[in-house]
Write a protein that holds these residues in place. Sequence first.
Motif, PDB file in Angstrom:
ATOM      1  N   ASP A 198       0.835  -1.204   0.000  1.00 57.42           N
ATOM      2  CA  ASP A 198       0.000   0.000   0.000  1.00 57.42           C
ATOM      3  C   ASP A 198       0.872   1.258   0.000  1.00 57.42           C
ATOM      4  OD1 ASP A 198      -2.415  -1.487   2.230  1.00 57.42           O
ATOM      5  OD2 ASP A 198      -2.271  -1.537   0.048  1.00 57.42           O
ATOM      6  N   ILE A 199       1.859   1.236   0.860  1.00 55.78           N
ATOM      7  CA  ILE A 199       2.753   2.386   0.983  1.00 55.78           C
ATOM      8  C   ILE A 199       3.426   2.699  -0.352  1.00 55.78           C
ATOM      9  CG2 ILE A 199       5.011   3.050   1.914  1.00 55.78           C
ATOM     10  CD1 ILE A 199       2.947   3.709   3.832  1.00 55.78           C
ATOM     11  N   GLU A 200       3.863   1.708  -1.050  1.00 57.04           N
ATOM     12  CA  GLU A 200       4.581   1.914  -2.307  1.00 57.04           C
ATOM     13  C   GLU A 200       3.714   2.608  -3.350  1.00 57.04           C
ATOM     14  OE1 GLU A 200       7.701   1.460  -3.023  1.00 57.04           O
ATOM     15  OE2 GLU A 200       8.206   0.666  -1.055  1.00 57.04           O
ATOM     16  N   LYS A 201       2.404   2.411  -3.240  1.00 57.60           N
ATOM     17  CA  LYS A 201       1.526   2.878  -4.311  1.00 57.60           C
ATOM     18  C   LYS A 201       0.792   4.177  -3.995  1.00 57.60           C
ATOM     19  CE  LYS A 201       0.778  -1.912  -5.686  1.00 57.60           C
ATOM     20  NZ  LYS A 201      -0.161  -3.048  -5.671  1.00 57.60           N
ATOM     21  N   LEU A 202       0.849   4.631  -2.768  1.00 54.56           N
ATOM     22  CA  LEU A 202       0.129   5.853  -2.394  1.00 54.56           C
ATOM     23  C   LEU A 202       1.030   7.082  -2.448  1.00 54.56           C
ATOM     24  CD1 LEU A 202      -1.964   4.686   0.701  1.00 54.56           C
ATOM     25  CD2 LEU A 202      -2.814   5.188  -1.593  1.00 54.56           C
ATOM     26  N   GLU A 203       0.455   8.202  -2.897  1.00 56.51           N
ATOM     27  CA  GLU A 203       1.202   9.464  -2.863  1.00 56.51           C
ATOM     28  C   GLU A 203       0.251  10.624  -2.629  1.00 56.51           C
ATOM     29  OE1 GLU A 203       3.294   9.853  -6.546  1.00 56.51           O
ATOM     30  OE2 GLU A 203       1.516  10.436  -7.690  1.00 56.51           O
ATOM     31  N   VAL A 204       0.804  11.654  -2.003  1.00 55.81           N
ATOM     32  CA  VAL A 204       0.059  12.902  -1.792  1.00 55.81           C
ATOM     33  C   VAL A 204       0.363  13.827  -2.970  1.00 55.81           C
ATOM     34  CG1 VAL A 204      -0.255  14.911  -0.302  1.00 55.81           C
ATOM     35  CG2 VAL A 204       0.253  12.668   0.699  1.00 55.81           C
ATOM     36  N   ARG A 205      -0.697  14.368  -3.541  1.00 57.72           N
ATOM     37  CA  ARG A 205      -0.495  15.320  -4.652  1.00 57.72           C
ATOM     38  C   ARG A 205      -1.184  16.635  -4.307  1.00 57.72           C
ATOM     39  NH1 ARG A 205      -3.163  13.542  -9.824  1.00 57.72           N
ATOM     40  NH2 ARG A 205      -4.773  15.088  -9.349  1.00 57.72           N
ATOM     41  N   VAL A 206      -0.440  17.720  -4.429  1.00 54.05           N
ATOM     42  CA  VAL A 206      -0.987  19.062  -4.193  1.00 54.05           C
ATOM     43  C   VAL A 206      -0.927  19.835  -5.508  1.00 54.05           C
ATOM     44  CG1 VAL A 206      -0.761  21.219  -2.908  1.00 54.05           C
ATOM     45  CG2 VAL A 206      -0.224  19.050  -1.786  1.00 54.05           C
ATOM     46  N   ASP A 207      -2.074  20.309  -5.980  1.00 55.89           N
ATOM     47  CA  ASP A 207      -2.145  21.107  -7.215  1.00 55.89           C
ATOM     48  C   ASP A 207      -2.551  22.528  -6.857  1.00 55.89           C
ATOM     49  OD1 ASP A 207      -2.274  19.064  -9.774  1.00 55.89           O
ATOM     50  OD2 ASP A 207      -3.031  18.152  -7.938  1.00 55.89           O
ATOM     51  N   LEU A 208      -1.876  23.497  -7.447  1.00 53.20           N
ATOM     52  CA  LEU A 208      -2.220  24.915  -7.271  1.00 53.20           C
ATOM     53  C   LEU A 208      -2.958  25.411  -8.507  1.00 53.20           C
ATOM     54  CD1 LEU A 208      -1.514  26.803  -4.817  1.00 53.20           C
ATOM     55  CD2 LEU A 208      -0.249  24.658  -4.868  1.00 53.20           C
ATOM     56  N   TRP A 209      -4.023  26.186  -8.279  1.00 55.96           N
ATOM     57  CA  TRP A 209      -4.853  26.701  -9.375  1.00 55.96           C
ATOM     58  C   TRP A 209      -5.140  28.181  -9.160  1.00 55.96           C
ATOM     59  CZ3 TRP A 209      -6.349  23.349 -13.290  1.00 55.96           C
ATOM     60  CH2 TRP A 209      -6.164  21.985 -13.037  1.00 55.96           C
ATOM     61  N   ASN A 210      -5.374  28.867 -10.270  1.00 61.07           N
ATOM     62  CA  ASN A 210      -5.905  30.233 -10.214  1.00 61.07           C
ATOM     63  C   ASN A 210      -7.391  30.157 -10.484  1.00 61.07           C
ATOM     64  OD1 ASN A 210      -5.835  33.225 -10.248  1.00 61.07           O
ATOM     65  ND2 ASN A 210      -6.403  32.942 -12.393  1.00 61.07           N
ATOM     66  N   ASN A 211      -8.193  30.709  -9.566  1.00 57.91           N
ATOM     67  CA  ASN A 211      -9.644  30.676  -9.713  1.00 57.91           C
ATOM     68  C   ASN A 211     -10.069  31.609 -10.846  1.00 57.91           C
ATOM     69  OD1 ASN A 211     -12.348  30.121  -9.078  1.00 57.91           O
ATOM     70  ND2 ASN A 211     -12.482  31.986  -7.839  1.00 57.91           N
ATOM     71  N   GLY A 212     -10.657  31.040 -11.877  1.00 58.04           N
ATOM     72  CA  GLY A 212     -10.994  31.835 -13.065  1.00 58.04           C
ATOM     73  C   GLY A 212     -12.345  32.493 -13.008  1.00 58.04           C
ATOM     74  N   ASN A 213     -13.131  32.259 -11.932  1.00 64.21           N
ATOM     75  CA  ASN A 213     -14.496  32.792 -11.827  1.00 64.21           C
ATOM     76  C   ASN A 213     -15.327  32.361 -13.042  1.00 64.21           C
ATOM     77  OD1 ASN A 213     -14.156  34.051  -9.309  1.00 64.21           O
ATOM     78  ND2 ASN A 213     -13.170  35.808 -10.270  1.00 64.21           N
ATOM     79  N   LEU A 214     -15.490  33.232 -14.017  1.00 59.73           N
ATOM     80  CA  LEU A 214     -16.349  32.911 -15.163  1.00 59.73           C
ATOM     81  C   LEU A 214     -15.605  32.183 -16.276  1.00 59.73           C
ATOM     82  CD1 LEU A 214     -18.332  36.262 -15.375  1.00 59.73           C
ATOM     83  CD2 LEU A 214     -19.013  34.142 -14.237  1.00 59.73           C
ATOM     84  N   VAL A 215     -14.277  32.136 -16.192  1.00 60.96           N
ATOM     85  CA  VAL A 215     -13.502  31.421 -17.215  1.00 60.96           C
ATOM     86  C   VAL A 215     -12.825  30.217 -16.561  1.00 60.96           C
ATOM     87  CG1 VAL A 215     -13.110  33.481 -18.599  1.00 60.96           C
ATOM     88  CG2 VAL A 215     -11.472  32.881 -16.824  1.00 60.96           C
ATOM     89  N   GLN A 216     -12.153  29.415 -17.385  1.00 61.59           N
ATOM     90  CA  GLN A 216     -11.549  28.180 -16.893  1.00 61.59           C
ATOM     91  C   GLN A 216     -10.413  28.471 -15.916  1.00 61.59           C
ATOM     92  OE1 GLN A 216     -10.160  25.670 -20.030  1.00 61.59           O
ATOM     93  NE2 GLN A 216      -9.682  23.944 -18.702  1.00 61.59           N
ATOM     94  N   ASP A 217     -10.328  27.665 -14.851  1.00 58.49           N
ATOM     95  CA  ASP A 217      -9.240  27.813 -13.889  1.00 58.49           C
ATOM     96  C   ASP A 217      -7.906  27.495 -14.550  1.00 58.49           C
ATOM     97  OD1 ASP A 217     -11.251  28.322 -12.159  1.00 58.49           O
ATOM     98  OD2 ASP A 217     -11.008  26.521 -10.931  1.00 58.49           O
TER      99      ASP A 217
END
Length: 800
Positions: A198-217
């Motif tokens: 289990d340990i070998e296959k799990l990873e933490v992923r953090v993604d940063l985004w800009n909030n686009g409001n009315l357009v795509q992030d």
Amino acid sequence: DAKHLVPNKMRDFFCTINLDQEEVFRTQVVEKSLSPYFGEEFYFEIPRTFQWLSFYIYDKSVLQKDLRIGKVSIKKEDLCNYTGKENWFMLQPVDSNSEVQGKVHLELKLNELITDNGSVCQQLVVHIKECHGLPLINGQNCDPYATVSLVGPSRNDQKKTKVKKKTSNPQFNETFYFEVTRSSSYTKKSQFQVEEEDIEKLEVRVDLWNNGNLVQDVFLGEIKVPVKVLKNDSFQAWYLLQPRENGNKSSKTDDLGSLRLNICYTEDCVLPSEYYASLRNLLLKSSDVQPISASAAYILSEVCRDKYDAVLPLVRLLLHHHKLVPFVAAVAELDLKDTQEANTIFRGNSLATRCVDEMMKIVGKHYLKVTLKPVIDEICESPKPCEIDPIKLREGDNVEINMENLRYYVDKVFREIVRSSISCPTLMCDVFYSLRHLAAKRFPNDPHVQYSAVSSFVFLRFFAVAVVSPHTFHLRPHHPDAQTSRTLTLISKAIQTLGSWGSLTKSKLSSFKETFMCEFFKTFQEEKFTESVKKFLDDVSSTESKEPSGVSEPVHLKEGEMYKRAQGRTRIGKKNFKKRWFCLTTREFTYHKQQDKEPIFTIPIKNILAVEKLDESSFNKKNMFQVLHGEKPLYIQANNCVEASEWIEALCRVTRCNQKRLSFYHPSAFLNGSWLCCKATVENTEGCARCTADVPADTQIEIDGDREAERIYSLFTINRSKLQKLEEACGSIAVYQGPRKEPDDYSNFTIEDSVATFHTLQQIIDIVEKLNESHEKYQKKRSSSAKYGSEENPIVGKVS
């Protein structure tokens, strides 16, 4: 230049230079070409840390957004592999998933929990603290948020932070909890451990985004941390954001074209000033060493493969400590010993001529702008046809009209130059004075040599070069087009000739190779121009103080579009910042609603009290600075970090001698009844931080003496083998009582006194060895204090 760009039809292209995602320079547009030649040079100090130096090729569009064709991105660590040479780079596709910058601070921990039914499980705790250095989006701070995921073969649990408004350095401080899945064969143990598979296959992923409001992030970057690195410990570290691994793998990379670049990148690790005391003292006493060829400064130029590498830091160091004039005089005297004819005086690329060239570039920047910028602007912005070469004339050209146009420009440039002696910097005058008297001493029977010694520099190597390459001397923002370049070349040739008329004994017209230039100069009255040149050369090679004879016209030093905060308003928001055209002259600093419009607001230069950076926290905006004057501070946002640095430097330079300059200032703004920096509630209270340039200076140049000393130390270190060869040469000469007859490696060295040279070499080698030890100690201390994962040394890629 670039070649074979797509799409495969004639388009209008331009190129940008970016630090990470921040555009700092842009070339002019080259129209209707598949292989555009830009031919532009950009020199700049990098005012912040960065990961990538990137070059983007754009297809210019009139009605739509400019299209990014491709890019060349070079890691900061790889720049040294390309420096100092031309390289062709294949353009890579531009993919928003690969365009990242900044870093994130995380704390991770595995906790052991007992569930409601009494079983034991593992809980992953992810504390996302903050981010630094996220990119600007459309020139403004982004609205970032983060997603935190626990990813495995059969799971993808995702959670999301709150959106932080208008900041590149968001403070999240949010904690998320994930249950780590056990295997079905779980049996109770005293020390629960997550199963290895289990340990070998799990990873933490953090993604940063800009909030686009009315357009795509917009994706801003990601990091991945395998859960196996945690074990039972808490793990806390800074990570550099990375592009997505599949960012542009599917794109073709072989058909976008290529870009040719010549990059020169230097990075110095500058120690505290006291470490350079011995090297600095040895270099500064060079002009007192007899003979000059035995001095440390001269030896530096001897061992460097390219003299220019040695000349730049050497001239700047000697300038900084007011030791340049005697050193130039000493090396010029050595130069004159080998000069046999007066008409070849200072024509080669010797140490003396290169030192004077570099001195004029550094000290004469402002002098060139005062003298030439207005007329160069006229030539470039309202060009008249000036071609007089019959071979290059186009159908319909009138050679008589062209000759009149050229004569008008030449007269105007010449007139500005010969009237400019009042503006010539004192340091340049002192150097010219020394050269003039040394030349007259070397050739006492030649009355013209005292003029040619000065004109060979001020006309041939200074004004004529600036006319033909105005962009190199910051007189114009871009390389001029082909027709204007040809006009400037003809003007430059004419200025060189007119400048030599005061010092030539032979027929003036015989100096031309081209017949058409001889015909052109037959319209000039030689005596009139000769007297003007002689008077000008007398003035600029005099040590007498000069007083202005009248009020001179203000000279434009810098202009461009930036954003300014409305003055006198208390509400904070986007509407408070408006785009304006700013203009700096020798007399005033103004902003206008648009270029070429009347100024809306004017600050006389004499009223400016300080120019300083403004903390980003004041308005949540990057690249801000403040101009302090009699009224409320003027807050300005530049378009990028390099532009902000250049504006601050230009404003500081032109105001450094103001009598009422402040010693203290507030690094933040006064908002909602208090200063954000020191919390003082009185708006006119004295500043809480010392100004960066509060001491008036009589020399309008900024030089870091320690940095130049570090550069010189680096050059001695790189050329250590040549120092040893020179040491051997001195020993050989001493043993054999004179130079050896047969050819050897020593023949390129100038050794007048082997004993004195050997003594200086020993001092240099001893100093270099001590500085090597100091650098090693510093690097060890730095590596131990800034451990991998700290903010100063963030983790790159996955943790293993």
